[in-house]
Design an enzyme around this catalytic site. Structure first.
Site, PDB file in Angstrom:
ATOM      1  N   SER A 140       0.871  -1.173   0.000  1.00  0.00           N
ATOM      2  CA  SER A 140       0.000   0.000   0.000  1.00  0.00           C
ATOM      3  C   SER A 140       0.906   1.220   0.000  1.00  0.00           C
ATOM      4  CB  SER A 140      -0.873   0.014   1.242  1.00  0.00           C
ATOM      5  OG  SER A 140      -0.051   0.177   2.367  1.00  0.00           O
ATOM      6  N   GLY A 144       3.657   3.117   6.341  1.00  0.00           N
ATOM      7  CA  GLY A 144       5.070   3.457   6.339  1.00  0.00           C
ATOM      8  C   GLY A 144       5.902   2.414   5.619  1.00  0.00           C
ATOM      9  N   THR A 145       5.608   1.123   5.891  1.00  0.00           N
ATOM     10  CA  THR A 145       6.408   0.057   5.288  1.00  0.00           C
ATOM     11  C   THR A 145       6.131  -0.027   3.793  1.00  0.00           C
ATOM     12  OG1 THR A 145       6.248  -1.157   7.364  1.00  0.00           O
ATOM     13  CG2 THR A 145       7.022  -2.363   5.456  1.00  0.00           C
ATOM     14  N   ASN A 206      -9.403   0.698  -1.100  1.00  0.00           N
ATOM     15  CA  ASN A 206     -10.283  -0.087  -0.236  1.00  0.00           C
ATOM     16  C   ASN A 206     -11.730   0.349  -0.326  1.00  0.00           C
ATOM     17  OD1 ASN A 206      -8.356  -1.806   0.707  1.00  0.00           O
ATOM     18  ND2 ASN A 206      -7.798  -0.526   2.442  1.00  0.00           N
ATOM     19  N   GLU A 254       3.645  -8.148 -22.298  1.00  0.00           N
ATOM     20  CA  GLU A 254       2.577  -7.700 -23.194  1.00  0.00           C
ATOM     21  C   GLU A 254       1.698  -6.655 -22.527  1.00  0.00           C
ATOM     22  OE1 GLU A 254       0.231 -10.549 -25.504  1.00  0.00           O
ATOM     23  OE2 GLU A 254       1.878 -11.948 -25.257  1.00  0.00           O
TER      24      GLU A 254
END
Length: 450
Positions: A140, A144-145, A206, A254
């Site tokens: 996402s 933070g990660t 989401n 492709e």
């Protein structure tokens, strides 16, 4: 073999990854311990599914995937869950300390301690491949990660595997639903590097997927599991042609060739049909024409943006199940006649179709009905700029007051990076505007002569 390595980063990436591998295993008849009763040729690596799974001498099938997170709780669920025996323990990498929704922590302070270990694991997976095709990266951009470490890893992959394609599935912040206050900062900083280091990015959001679950599946209170299973169907449809044999197969490269007119304009909108609950499925035909029409419905888009506000540049339809080319051509011809679906005038054909005979599989006890045929659409439309302008607006409101910026600067970022990333996104919005503008000004002179 044309292998693909999947990289799942942070909580969103890991949970979407769980749903995807659960579905792949069901589609191929692979048990949670990695055994595959139907696969008679043990260790013989030429089956189509070996693009996603490697086979050990003992006949165990191991996903070509890495799960990475800067804190352990989410990946611990994989380590103790149903599919704990499927993954090699080295493929599940966790740090001790969270990125705390802070891009700078994921990208600089904490990310850089773990990134070499991750690249080492990716290298091991790549060494097992005979012809690595590319990477699928899941994360996402609000946390933070996913944002910080995701960007860092993509930058390093560009250096180590320059020519390999990188397809990116990124969960963007929704207009109404927010999980963190600093989402706009993380998203802008992260998109800045996605622009440069990914070949195609598929936008998910989401809120849009919640709405689809509520509306089409009658789930009053959708959970992340409901959402992820729907996303897994989309990703499975994209990769079916890599994992099964079919009539019109579509390679990873492709997608790039057909969907990306200019390197920066590579953010795709996805939609999938039929999303239908088992009770309703009995009473509906769901012909090829019907499902083709429904993937163009604005309500079925997996990111909150209205394609009627923009123009399509290119569009890829991946059919699976009981579909023949004749039906597809007829359905596409009908779509082309519709006034609501507008293409830019410099891209007259605009459709790429893929057909795969493997019908969609559903998770037992899941929400989706078992259907004979399904279609997944990836479209490159100028309307996706709405997503960016929304985030940019929120970014500006916060950045004007320099709110929360000290958390980023304290982790070793410079304020200049904020403005640089923001300018890059402003340029991206401009690019989308220009691409969608009528090209009649340019062609105005020639027409008078004939």
């Amino acid at each position: 073999m044309r292998e693909v390595i999947s990289i799942h980063i942070g909580q969103a990436g890991t949970q979407v990854g769980n749903a995807c591998w659960e579905l792949y295993c069901l589609e191929h008849g692979i048990q949670p311990d990695g055994q595959m009763p139907s696969d008679k040729s043990v260790g013989y690596g030429d089956d189509a599914f070996n693009t996603f799974f490697s086979e050990t001498g003992a006949g165990k099938h191991v996903p070509r995937a890495v799960f990475l997170d800067l804190e352990p709780t989410v990946i611990d669920e994989v380590r103790t869950g149903t599919y704990r025996q499927l993954f090699h323990p080295e493929q599940l990498i966790t740090g001790k300390e969270d990125a705390a929704n802070n891009y700078a922590r994921g990208h600089y302070t904490i990310g850089k301690e773990i990134v070499d270990l991750c690249l080492d694991r990716v290298r091991k997976l790549a060494d097992q491949c005979t012809g690595l095709q590319g990477f699928l990266v899941f994360h996402s951009v609000g946390g933070g990660t996913g944002s910080g470490f995701g960007s860092l890893l993509l930058e390093r992959l560009s250096v180590d595997y320059g020519k390999k394609s990188k397809l990116d599935f990124c969960v963007y912040p929704s207009p109404q639903v927010s999980t963190a206050v600093v989402e706009p900062y993380n998203s802008v900083l992260s998109t800045h590097s996605l622009l440069e280091h990914t070949d195609v990015a598929f936008m998910l959001d989401n809120e849009a997927i919640y709405d689809i679950c509520k509306r089409a599946l009658d789930i009053d209170r959708p959970t992340y599991t409901n959402l992820n299973r729907l996303v897994a169907q989309v990703i499975s449809s994209l990769t079916t042609s890599l994992r099964f044999d079919g009539a019109l197969n579509v390679d990873i490269t492709e997608f790039q060739t057909n969907l990306v007119p200019y390197p920066r304009i590579h953010f795709m909108l996805c939609s999938y049909a039929p999303v239908i609950s088992a009770e309703k499925a009995y009473h509906e035909q769901l012909t090829v024409a019907e499902i083709t029409n429904s993937v163009f419905e604005p309500a079925n888009m997996m990111a909150k943006c209205d394609p009627r506000h923009g123009k399509y540049m290119a569009c890829c339809l991946m059919y699976r199940g009981d579909v023949v080319p004749k039906d597809v051509n007829a359905s596409v011809a009908v779509i082309k006649t519709k006034r609501t679906i507008q293409f830019v005038d410099w891209c007259p054909t605009g459709f790429k179709c893929g057909i795969n005979y493997q019908p969609p599989t559903v998770v037992p006890g899941g929400d989706l009905a078992k259907v004979q045929r399904a279609v997944c659409m990836l479209s490159n439309t100028t309307a996706i700029a709405e997503v960016f302008s929304r985030i940019d607006h929120k970014f500006d409101l916060m950045y004007a007051k320099r709110a929360f910026v000290h958390w980023y600067v304290g982790e070793g970022m410079e304020e200049g990076e904020f403005s640089e990333a923001r300018e890059d996104l402003a340029a991206l919005e401009k690019d989308y505007e220009e691409v969608g503008a009528e090209s009649s000004e340019a062609g105005g002179d020639e027409e008078g002569e004939y």
